[in-house]
Design an enzyme around this catalytic site. Sequence first.
Site, PDB file in Angstrom:
ATOM      1  N   ILE A 229       1.149  -1.375  -0.314  1.00 26.10           N
ATOM      2  CA  ILE A 229      -0.180  -0.184   0.005  1.00 26.10           C
ATOM      3  C   ILE A 229       0.638   1.719  -0.132  1.00 26.10           C
ATOM      4  CG2 ILE A 229      -1.978  -0.879   0.901  1.00 26.10           C
ATOM      5  CD1 ILE A 229      -1.562   0.050   4.066  1.00 26.10           C
TER       6      ILE A 229
ATOM      7  N   GLU B  22       5.322   3.005  -1.185  1.00 26.68           N
ATOM      8  CA  GLU B  22       6.653   2.884  -1.744  1.00 26.68           C
ATOM      9  C   GLU B  22       7.412   3.768  -1.635  1.00 26.68           C
ATOM     10  OE1 GLU B  22       8.658  -0.793  -4.036  1.00 26.68           O
ATOM     11  OE2 GLU B  22       7.645   0.683  -4.834  1.00 26.68           O
TER      12      GLU B  22
ATOM     13  N   THR C 264      11.272   5.653  -0.465  1.00 27.56           N
ATOM     14  CA  THR C 264      13.463   5.523  -0.687  1.00 27.56           C
ATOM     15  C   THR C 264      12.828   4.429   0.559  1.00 27.56           C
ATOM     16  OG1 THR C 264      13.361   7.093  -1.837  1.00 27.56           O
ATOM     17  CG2 THR C 264      14.618   5.587  -0.368  1.00 27.56           C
ATOM     18  N   PHE C 265      12.701   4.815   1.388  1.00 29.33           N
ATOM     19  CA  PHE C 265      13.320   4.145   2.995  1.00 29.33           C
ATOM     20  C   PHE C 265      12.093   3.639   3.362  1.00 29.33           C
ATOM     21  CE2 PHE C 265      14.449   8.945   3.109  1.00 29.33           C
ATOM     22  CZ  PHE C 265      15.915   8.134   2.864  1.00 29.33           C
ATOM     23  N   SER C 266      10.626   3.007   2.832  1.00 31.31           N
ATOM     24  CA  SER C 266      10.430   1.879   3.249  1.00 31.31           C
ATOM     25  C   SER C 266       8.859   1.071   2.291  1.00 31.31           C
ATOM     26  CB  SER C 266       9.218   2.574   4.135  1.00 31.31           C
ATOM     27  OG  SER C 266       8.396   3.325   4.171  1.00 31.31           O
ATOM     28  N   SER C 267       8.472  -0.265   2.266  1.00 25.32           N
ATOM     29  CA  SER C 267       7.091  -0.768   2.045  1.00 25.32           C
ATOM     30  C   SER C 267       6.593  -0.358   2.673  1.00 25.32           C
ATOM     31  CB  SER C 267       7.794  -1.476   1.278  1.00 25.32           C
ATOM     32  OG  SER C 267       9.017  -1.161   0.169  1.00 25.32           O
TER      33      SER C 267
ATOM     34  N   LYS D  88       5.046  -2.027   7.767  1.00 28.36           N
ATOM     35  CA  LYS D  88       6.345  -1.123   7.425  1.00 28.36           C
ATOM     36  C   LYS D  88       7.121  -1.833   7.717  1.00 28.36           C
ATOM     37  CE  LYS D  88       7.966   3.354   7.520  1.00 28.36           C
ATOM     38  NZ  LYS D  88       7.761   4.795   8.352  1.00 28.36           N
TER      39      LYS D  88
ATOM     40  N   ASP E 257       8.418  15.750   8.819  1.00 24.02           N
ATOM     41  CA  ASP E 257       7.961  15.518   7.642  1.00 24.02           C
ATOM     42  C   ASP E 257       6.191  15.409   7.641  1.00 24.02           C
ATOM     43  OD1 ASP E 257       8.526  15.061   4.984  1.00 24.02           O
ATOM     44  OD2 ASP E 257       8.659  12.617   5.227  1.00 24.02           O
TER      45      ASP E 257
HETATM   46  P1  ADP Z   1       7.741   6.353   4.579  1.00 23.58           P
HETATM   47  O1  ADP Z   1       9.218   6.426   4.790  1.00 23.58           O
HETATM   48  O2  ADP Z   1       8.012   5.741   3.771  1.00 23.58           O
HETATM   49  O3  ADP Z   1       6.862   7.362   3.799  1.00 23.58           O
HETATM   50  P2  ADP Z   1       4.975   6.453   5.814  1.00 23.58           P
HETATM   51  O4  ADP Z   1       4.713   5.180   7.397  1.00 23.58           O
HETATM   52  O5  ADP Z   1       4.689   7.101   5.764  1.00 23.58           O
HETATM   53  O6  ADP Z   1       6.563   5.136   5.330  1.00 23.58           O
HETATM   54  O7  ADP Z   1       4.292   4.638   4.953  1.00 23.58           O
HETATM   55  C1  ADP Z   1       3.835   5.115   3.757  1.00 23.58           C
HETATM   56  C2  ADP Z   1       2.397   4.777   3.399  1.00 23.58           C
HETATM   57  O8  ADP Z   1       1.621   3.636   3.853  1.00 23.58           O
HETATM   58  C3  ADP Z   1       1.757   6.170   3.688  1.00 23.58           C
HETATM   59  O9  ADP Z   1       1.982   7.004   3.309  1.00 23.58           O
HETATM   60  C4  ADP Z   1       0.313   5.958   4.013  1.00 23.58           C
HETATM   61  O10 ADP Z   1      -0.273   5.772   2.609  1.00 23.58           O
HETATM   62  C5  ADP Z   1       0.593   3.892   4.256  1.00 23.58           C
HETATM   63  N1  ADP Z   1       0.605   3.309   6.157  1.00 23.58           N
HETATM   64  C6  ADP Z   1       1.070   3.975   7.184  1.00 23.58           C
HETATM   65  N2  ADP Z   1       1.000   3.658   8.064  1.00 23.58           N
HETATM   66  C7  ADP Z   1      -0.280   2.757   7.804  1.00 23.58           C
HETATM   67  C8  ADP Z   1      -1.393   2.468   8.547  1.00 23.58           C
HETATM   68  N3  ADP Z   1      -1.154   1.973   9.748  1.00 23.58           N
HETATM   69  N4  ADP Z   1      -2.555   1.544   8.465  1.00 23.58           N
HETATM   70  C9  ADP Z   1      -2.635   2.493   7.153  1.00 23.58           C
HETATM   71  N5  ADP Z   1      -1.264   2.655   5.941  1.00 23.58           N
HETATM   72  C10 ADP Z   1      -0.547   2.868   6.121  1.00 23.58           C
HETATM   73 MG    MG Z   2       5.391   8.498   4.912  1.00 18.29          MG
END
Ligand code: ADP
Ligand code: MG
Length: 577
Positions: A65, A67, A69-72, A91, A178
Amino acid sequence: MEAPLGMPLDEPMAFTPQREEQCQADGSLRKYEQNFKLSGVKKDIEKLYEAVPQLGNLFKIKDKIGEGTFSSVYLATAQLQVGAEEKIALKHLIPTSHPVRIAAELQCLTVAGGQDNVMGVKYCFRKNDHVVIAMPYLEHESFLDILNSLSFQEVREYMFNLFRALKRIHQFGIVHRDVKPSNFLYNRRLKKYALVDFGLAQGTYDTKIELLKFVQSETQQESCSQNKSHVITGNKISLSNPAVPKEVVQQPTTKTTVKRPYTNAQIQIKQGKDGKEGSVGLSVQRSVFGERNFNIHSSISHESPAVKLLKQSKTVDGLSKKLATKKKAVSTKGMNSGVMRKTASSCPATLTCDCYATDKVCSICLSRRQQVAPRAGTPGFRAPEVLTKCPNQTTAIDMWSAGVIFLSLLSGRYPFYKASDDLTALAQIMTIRGSKETVQAAKTFGKSILCSKEVPAQDLRTLCEKLRGLDSNTPKLTNEIQRPALHETDYSEKTGHKASHFTETPEEQRSENSLYKGDSNGCSRGDFDECTASLDGWDKVPDEAYDLLDKLLDLNPASRITAEQALLHPFFKDMYL
Ligand code: ADP
Ligand code: MG
Ligand code: ZN
């Protein structure tokens, strides 16, 4: 681009090659692409099961859901207790993340999260370099999709709930760094909100998040390396910082001319982190500012304020040096960062570590090399003191970002500022808040900015109403195909300052989103005029809204409104915690 949420993966998703004619047939191509994408996601899911096998015992990973640079981020289900399946967000942090960075992100979630709209954490898994944080899943809308169908009351609620989250983390001495819509999840139906992503968080000097104390010193190092003197001559933009400690900069201290390729490289890295959002903005072209305008044409057309950042004033130099030394002392004492840096290059990658399943970060993990990439927030959401690399940044920077979100909500434009580098972002801020005002404010935090052209501050109500197409001078919706807010070519070729372009931004910009497709308020393309006529409160936005916006977009971080104060602002009268 973020994957659509909750895409059913139970359906067959094997990648079946199709013949060319089939692909060209209407609909087939999309199916083909979908299959292709699904097979990629499926592979990623398989890899994740392999990397962290214990996940397989607990979760059924359904989809990717997010993606960056630092996580999926993956959607999974779990049969945690007898009864219904629970949806979980997993994550997966990139293996090259520094262990302290990972631990700090986790600590923010565990200590400050779980209430007041701050995402909590359920479990964390690790195998070797792979760390997976399991959080409750909050299904959410894409900001861009719902932006123009939000009623004014919903916007009030959204901002109120964002401030609740910010008040919570700021109480813990966490600076999120951020804050932007994709990190503040919003479930419209359930009226649920969650601030996520502490991957860039830093601590205030008195932070209650122990590990952030260590992250701070790391950032100090990072900001020093970013502060290396560079001049972008082609743009008449120059940056110099003679205050960089000698031991950090190994390059000659004289100014180095940096050519465009360097800048381009930088842009590419940053887009990697935010590619998903950037691509959304690009496809819809609704941003008020376009990147190209400032960067490439500014020095030719002379229409944008060429921004020149001069060295920090002497008094601040002294102060920042003191601060830097102080932080260094703290970190060395607390976490032995000196050792960490020295051993960074000599640490064999194959060493097995001994902190697994403990709450400590062992010396082997501490000695791992940090990811070399700019872990900075998105330029369009960065406060002026961040853009000018002011060394002592506070929780006020998150309030600025909240102000930029509010600006998008009130104007109906997202992203509002679209810049891939800091100086462009600063120039864009000037066209809204005024160049004199920006220069004046920068002085208060010890930065002097030279600006070749003066641009006046704009009245926020007038600006937002123009962009929404609500003012009487702006033509109402017609069936004509309209131009984006800022035509990139227009923007660079026309004379006169940028503000004049705002008058050419009618409301037809609300294209391609849910308002046209039919939304929860029952609006559809057919009755658009009626919908905008009743406007869900948008025809009578109170002065308090713009007063709050003004206080969030206060160029001076020292006087900028805090989250706690914002919750008590008259804009939220009749709303309670
Ligand atoms: P990144 O550091 O890659 O931006 P995030 O923690 O912001 O990582 O997560 C990326 C995306 O994943 C978010 O913008 C959101 O759409 C989805 N996401 C992250 N955490 C959750 C969660 N607890 N529930 C639903 N979607 C999530
Ligand atoms: Mg983010
Ligand atoms: Zn370890």
